[in-house]
Write a protein that holds these residues in place. Sequence first.
Motif, PDB file in Angstrom:
ATOM      1  N   ILE A   1      30.123 -33.389 -16.969  1.00  0.00           N
ATOM      2  CA  ILE A   1      31.725 -33.290 -17.127  1.00  0.00           C
ATOM      3  C   ILE A   1      32.344 -34.939 -15.873  1.00  0.00           C
ATOM      4  N   PHE A   2      31.665 -34.347 -15.394  1.00  0.00           N
ATOM      5  CA  PHE A   2      32.325 -36.048 -14.844  1.00  0.00           C
ATOM      6  C   PHE A   2      33.168 -37.440 -15.993  1.00  0.00           C
ATOM      7  N   ASP A   3      31.774 -37.431 -16.307  1.00  0.00           N
ATOM      8  CA  ASP A   3      32.582 -37.980 -17.919  1.00  0.00           C
ATOM      9  C   ASP A   3      34.068 -37.920 -18.341  1.00  0.00           C
ATOM     10  N   ALA A   4      33.376 -36.880 -19.342  1.00  0.00           N
ATOM     11  CA  ALA A   4      35.006 -36.502 -19.593  1.00  0.00           C
ATOM     12  C   ALA A   4      36.353 -36.272 -19.349  1.00  0.00           C
ATOM     13  N   VAL A   5      36.148 -36.147 -18.244  1.00  0.00           N
ATOM     14  CA  VAL A   5      36.739 -35.511 -17.495  1.00  0.00           C
ATOM     15  C   VAL A   5      38.211 -37.817 -17.056  1.00  0.00           C
ATOM     16  N   ILE A   6      36.644 -38.964 -16.854  1.00  0.00           N
ATOM     17  CA  ILE A   6      37.627 -39.771 -16.505  1.00  0.00           C
ATOM     18  C   ILE A   6      37.059 -40.646 -17.237  1.00  0.00           C
ATOM     19  N   ASN A   7      36.688 -40.142 -19.049  1.00  0.00           N
ATOM     20  CA  ASN A   7      37.116 -41.359 -20.089  1.00  0.00           C
ATOM     21  C   ASN A   7      35.448 -41.785 -20.270  1.00  0.00           C
ATOM     22  N   ASN A   8      34.552 -41.426 -19.504  1.00  0.00           N
ATOM     23  CA  ASN A   8      34.162 -42.950 -19.286  1.00  0.00           C
ATOM     24  C   ASN A   8      33.393 -42.880 -21.128  1.00  0.00           C
ATOM     25  N   ALA A   9      33.404 -44.179 -21.279  1.00  0.00           N
ATOM     26  CA  ALA A   9      32.866 -44.643 -22.595  1.00  0.00           C
ATOM     27  C   ALA A   9      31.800 -45.713 -22.568  1.00  0.00           C
ATOM     28  N   ASP A  10      30.688 -45.733 -21.803  1.00  0.00           N
ATOM     29  CA  ASP A  10      29.839 -46.635 -21.342  1.00  0.00           C
ATOM     30  C   ASP A  10      28.762 -45.562 -20.614  1.00  0.00           C
ATOM     31  N   ARG A  11      28.686 -44.677 -20.911  1.00  0.00           N
ATOM     32  CA  ARG A  11      27.408 -43.859 -19.905  1.00  0.00           C
ATOM     33  C   ARG A  11      26.203 -43.748 -20.151  1.00  0.00           C
ATOM     34  N   LYS A  12      25.869 -45.186 -20.284  1.00  0.00           N
ATOM     35  CA  LYS A  12      23.628 -45.304 -20.427  1.00  0.00           C
ATOM     36  C   LYS A  12      22.919 -44.359 -19.850  1.00  0.00           C
ATOM     37  N   GLY A  13      21.647 -44.604 -20.000  1.00  0.00           N
ATOM     38  CA  GLY A  13      20.986 -44.397 -19.253  1.00  0.00           C
ATOM     39  C   GLY A  13      20.238 -44.525 -17.791  1.00  0.00           C
ATOM     40  N   ALA A  14      20.201 -46.068 -18.442  1.00  0.00           N
ATOM     41  CA  ALA A  14      20.197 -47.223 -16.707  1.00  0.00           C
ATOM     42  C   ALA A  14      21.360 -47.145 -15.795  1.00  0.00           C
ATOM     43  N   HIS A  15      22.678 -46.039 -16.352  1.00  0.00           N
ATOM     44  CA  HIS A  15      23.653 -45.893 -15.411  1.00  0.00           C
ATOM     45  C   HIS A  15      23.340 -45.263 -14.884  1.00  0.00           C
ATOM     46  N   VAL A  16      22.149 -44.416 -14.916  1.00  0.00           N
ATOM     47  CA  VAL A  16      22.035 -42.152 -14.152  1.00  0.00           C
ATOM     48  C   VAL A  16      20.693 -43.524 -13.530  1.00  0.00           C
ATOM     49  N   LEU A  17      21.327 -43.044 -12.104  1.00  0.00           N
ATOM     50  CA  LEU A  17      20.352 -43.301 -10.706  1.00  0.00           C
ATOM     51  C   LEU A  17      19.761 -41.724 -10.172  1.00  0.00           C
ATOM     52  N   HIS A  18      18.682 -41.709  -9.091  1.00  0.00           N
ATOM     53  CA  HIS A  18      18.188 -41.243  -8.738  1.00  0.00           C
ATOM     54  C   HIS A  18      18.598 -41.477  -7.153  1.00  0.00           C
ATOM     55  N   GLY A  19      19.138 -40.687  -6.563  1.00  0.00           N
ATOM     56  CA  GLY A  19      19.025 -41.824  -4.751  1.00  0.00           C
ATOM     57  C   GLY A  19      17.824 -40.852  -3.912  1.00  0.00           C
ATOM     58  N   PRO A  20      17.909 -41.463  -3.282  1.00  0.00           N
ATOM     59  CA  PRO A  20      16.891 -40.865  -1.878  1.00  0.00           C
ATOM     60  C   PRO A  20      17.042 -39.544  -0.920  1.00  0.00           C
ATOM     61  N   ASP A  21      18.173 -39.138  -2.077  1.00  0.00           N
ATOM     62  CA  ASP A  21      18.696 -37.861  -1.063  1.00  0.00           C
ATOM     63  C   ASP A  21      18.210 -36.918  -2.540  1.00  0.00           C
ATOM     64  N   ASP A  22      17.647 -37.177  -3.589  1.00  0.00           N
ATOM     65  CA  ASP A  22      17.139 -36.294  -4.621  1.00  0.00           C
ATOM     66  C   ASP A  22      18.810 -35.905  -5.462  1.00  0.00           C
ATOM     67  N   ARG A  23      19.805 -36.603  -4.765  1.00  0.00           N
ATOM     68  CA  ARG A  23      21.057 -36.481  -5.974  1.00  0.00           C
ATOM     69  C   ARG A  23      20.828 -37.373  -7.281  1.00  0.00           C
ATOM     70  N   ILE A  24      21.566 -37.250  -7.944  1.00  0.00           N
ATOM     71  CA  ILE A  24      22.112 -37.911  -9.255  1.00  0.00           C
ATOM     72  C   ILE A  24      23.684 -38.897  -8.504  1.00  0.00           C
ATOM     73  N   TYR A  25      23.198 -40.116  -9.014  1.00  0.00           N
ATOM     74  CA  TYR A  25      24.366 -40.551  -9.858  1.00  0.00           C
ATOM     75  C   TYR A  25      24.376 -41.224 -10.425  1.00  0.00           C
ATOM     76  N   GLY A  26      26.245 -41.751 -10.749  1.00  0.00           N
ATOM     77  CA  GLY A  26      26.216 -42.366 -11.810  1.00  0.00           C
ATOM     78  C   GLY A  26      26.737 -43.536 -11.664  1.00  0.00           C
ATOM     79  N   VAL A  27      26.504 -44.754 -12.177  1.00  0.00           N
ATOM     80  CA  VAL A  27      27.113 -46.261 -11.649  1.00  0.00           C
ATOM     81  C   VAL A  27      27.430 -47.083 -13.113  1.00  0.00           C
ATOM     82  N   ASP A  28      28.352 -48.044 -12.701  1.00  0.00           N
ATOM     83  CA  ASP A  28      29.243 -48.891 -14.011  1.00  0.00           C
ATOM     84  C   ASP A  28      29.947 -48.002 -14.494  1.00  0.00           C
ATOM     85  N   HIS A  29      31.578 -47.957 -14.545  1.00  0.00           N
ATOM     86  CA  HIS A  29      32.202 -47.565 -14.886  1.00  0.00           C
ATOM     87  C   HIS A  29      33.802 -47.998 -14.447  1.00  0.00           C
ATOM     88  N   GLY A  30      33.195 -49.409 -15.354  1.00  0.00           N
ATOM     89  CA  GLY A  30      35.078 -50.233 -15.505  1.00  0.00           C
ATOM     90  C   GLY A  30      35.132 -49.975 -16.492  1.00  0.00           C
TER      91      GLY A  30
END
Length: 272
Positions: free
Chosen positions: A159-188
């Motif tokens: 949903i966040f990607d749809a809001v910001i119109n992310n043109a590059d959500r690769k699988g490698a851009h999805v990270l597990h944080g040490p707090d069991d949270r999911i983060y997205g990176v590389d939003h240029g």
Amino acid sequence: MTSADLRPVLTEEVALRLLREGEVELEGRLADASNTTLRGVITLDDVVARCVYKPVAGERPLWDFPDGTLAGREVGAYLVSRATGWDVVPPTVLRDGPFGPGACQLWIDEPDDVEPLVGFVPAASLPPRWFRVAAAQDEDGLPYALAHADDPRLARLAIFDAVINNADRKGAHVLHGPDDRIYGVDHGVSFHVEDKLRTVLWGWSRRALPEDAVEVLARLAEDLAGALGAELAEHLTRAEVAATVARVRRLRAHSRFPRPSEDWPAVPWPPI
């Protein structure tokens, strides 16, 4: 200094102060990145962590993103993430660094024992509660599927990607944080005024948005009309901010996950 010393669990306030004011000592360049992306150690008083530094001077010109900077869009993505309350983007600031102004983001170290939530899996052995996104083959011609888990943390990221119109959500851009949270990176390459959503997270396409997400979008619309919109205007063009407002309005009106476009590739390459 051990690796564990560079994996502190920081509050957002502490992390932002560290990123804005800390001294950056570069460790090296991430070779797979298309633009200059540097990893470093950042220190302020007795707080030490790793960071990613993307100097504006190292950005390659993009014909379809002629205005603004990739670094500004990285910061804009963080501002939207923070406003949703989902915090799916690590703390990110725009600051002066060893090679001039750029985006500086807290580095996310993934635990060694986490199971991936996105990837290529044998087509006949799709894990339970996983969505098939696209067909694929391995080098021997055996059928595989690009797929991802039916995980609410990933759904929020979609949903966040749809809001910001992310043109590059690769699988490698999805990270597990040490707090069991999911983060997205590389939003240029986000916030374009034209629809350019490219992602591997299409599993919920056309499905109804969760009720809590609809509530978040309502609050986001209010924020975009006020302080958030003003903050984004420091990093994006007025047209990009207006397009973000329109995307939120459209998502609220339909209350459904978007569907892939038929006018351009809907999955980035490479997907992972």
